[in-house]
Design an enzyme around this catalytic site. Structure first.
Site: not given
Ligand code: NAD
Ligand code: LMR
Length: 320
Positions: A10, A13, A34, A83, A96, A152, A176
């Site tokens: 991935g 961001q 990716d 989201r 996902n 946080r 979470h």
């Molecule tokens: N656990 C946590 O605390 C936490 C915190 C923030 C975000 N997140 C989660 O992390 C994930 C990513 O967030 P982000 O902001 O980087 O999103 P993003 O949309 O910027 O990046 C996700 C990337 O995944 C790629 N992707 C999609 N399907 C794919 C596949 N099958 N194989 C490989 N790559 C693939 C997309 O092309 C994209 O570049 C989200 O599900 C978000 O909810 C979790």
């Molecule tokens: O809130 C979200 O959707 C992303 C992540 O789980 C977070 O806590 O920032």
């Protein structure tokens, strides 16, 4: 000795921020994978070109081919979708889960000895599914959330008390999601537990309750402000803290979504618990004692995760 290899699955961001942090901290060579053609290649090249000014060494490669993650020491998974305002993390489950299947198969085929850190939401169910799909040992597959939620909590507390964030410790346990459990009793300012600080009159119970709620809503607060996606700087920093603990055998005691086999009363599932991370992966789940009130909140959070795991089994019978 060769530099460790870090595979980022991935390159969105969080993936881009992870690569930049890994570069600046010289944690190893980075491969960004990716499905989007050009995105990982462009980000990897951009980061490599920041090396001469920043002064780091390492190789940075972008790819759409799983073969390039071969023999990675660490895989950090952010593949999937984030989201948008009005959505809950749980709304991402169906889409996902399919992503976790392809990622799990890719890791199983090419990097079966890696320490895998999952970030994709809904976190606790996705890391559970990723471990099943990849077949890697449970102590080598972990979810990142508790470090972020605790950071946080620590930030909000440091502002309230007017002290350095370095002197604030905090633990957020459970899933979470909206039911996460910021542990007031196990969080401290300068070693003084939060309930004592209320008793001393340094803050009020009302203010502390508001900080706890703001911590629970921390992800949604950022989603509401950004509007196009979710937080990425603090999530990436949190996962790098975990990766570094593994690569440098630091034995850090960090709250992570780890596989529980009876600890804190949780059996055969992933949920946020205190863990020790070292060269052995998750070397220990610390079986802390919760009081009655905390246990009720924790059990409610575990039940919410259980519901999501059951939903995963319903969508993909191979998980049942
Ligand atoms: N656990 C946590 O605390 C936490 C915190 C923030 C975000 N997140 C989660 O992390 C994930 C990513 O967030 P982000 O902001 O980087 O999103 P993003 O949309 O910027 O990046 C996700 C990337 O995944 C790629 N992707 C999609 N399907 C794919 C596949 N099958 N194989 C490989 N790559 C693939 C997309 O092309 C994209 O570049 C989200 O599900 C978000 O909810 C979790
Ligand atoms: O809130 C979200 O959707 C992303 C992540 O789980 C977070 O806590 O920032």
């Amino acid at each position: 000795m060769a530099r460790p290899k870090i595979a980022l699955i991935g390159a969105g961001q969080i993936g881009g921020t992870l690569a930049h942090l890994a570069a600046i901290k010289e944690l190893g060579d980075v491969v960004m994978f990716d499905i989007s053609e050009g995105t990982p290649q462009g980000k990897a090249l951009d980061i490599a070109e920041s090396g001469p000014s920043e002064g780091f060494d390492g190789s940075f490669k972008g790819t759409n081919d799983y073969a390039d993650i071969a023999d990675a020491d660490v895989c950090i998974v952010t593949a999937g979708v984030p989201r948008k305002p009005g959505m809950s993390r749980d709304d991402l489950l169906g889409i996902n889960l399919k992503v976790m299947k392809s990622v799990g198969e890719g890791i199983k085929a090419h990097a079966p000895n890696a320490f895998v850190i999952c970030i994709t939401n809904p976190l606790d169910a996705m890391v559970w599914a990723l471990q099943k799909f990849s077949g890697l040992p449970a102590n080598k597959v972990v979810g990142m959330a508790g470090v972020l939620d605790s950071a946080r909590f620590r930030h909000f507390l440091s502002v309230e008390f007017g002290v350095s964030m370095r002197d604030v410790t905090a633990f957020v346990l459970g899933g979470h999601g909206d039911t996460m459990v910021p542990s007031v009793r196990y969080s401290t300012v300068g070693g003084i537990p939060l309930p004592d600080l209320v008793e001393m009159g340094w803050t009020s119970q009302e203010k502390l309750d508001a900080i706890v709620q703001r911590t629970r809503d921390g992800g949604a607060e950022i989603v509401g402000l950004l509007k196009t996606g979710s937080a990425f700087y603090a999530p990436a920093t949190s996962a790098i803290e975990m990766a570094e603990a593994y690569l440098k055998d630091q034995k850090r005691l960090l709250p992570c979504a780890a596989y529980c086999d009876g600890e804190l009363g949780v059996k055969d599932m992933y949920v946020g618990v205190p863990t020790i991370i070292g060269a052995g992966g998750i070397e220990k789940v610390v079986d802390i004692k919760l009081n009655k009130e905390e246990q009720v909140m924790f059990d409610k959070s575990v039940d919410a995760v259980k519901g999501l795991v059951e939903a995963c089994k319903g969508i993909d019978p191979s998980l049942a």
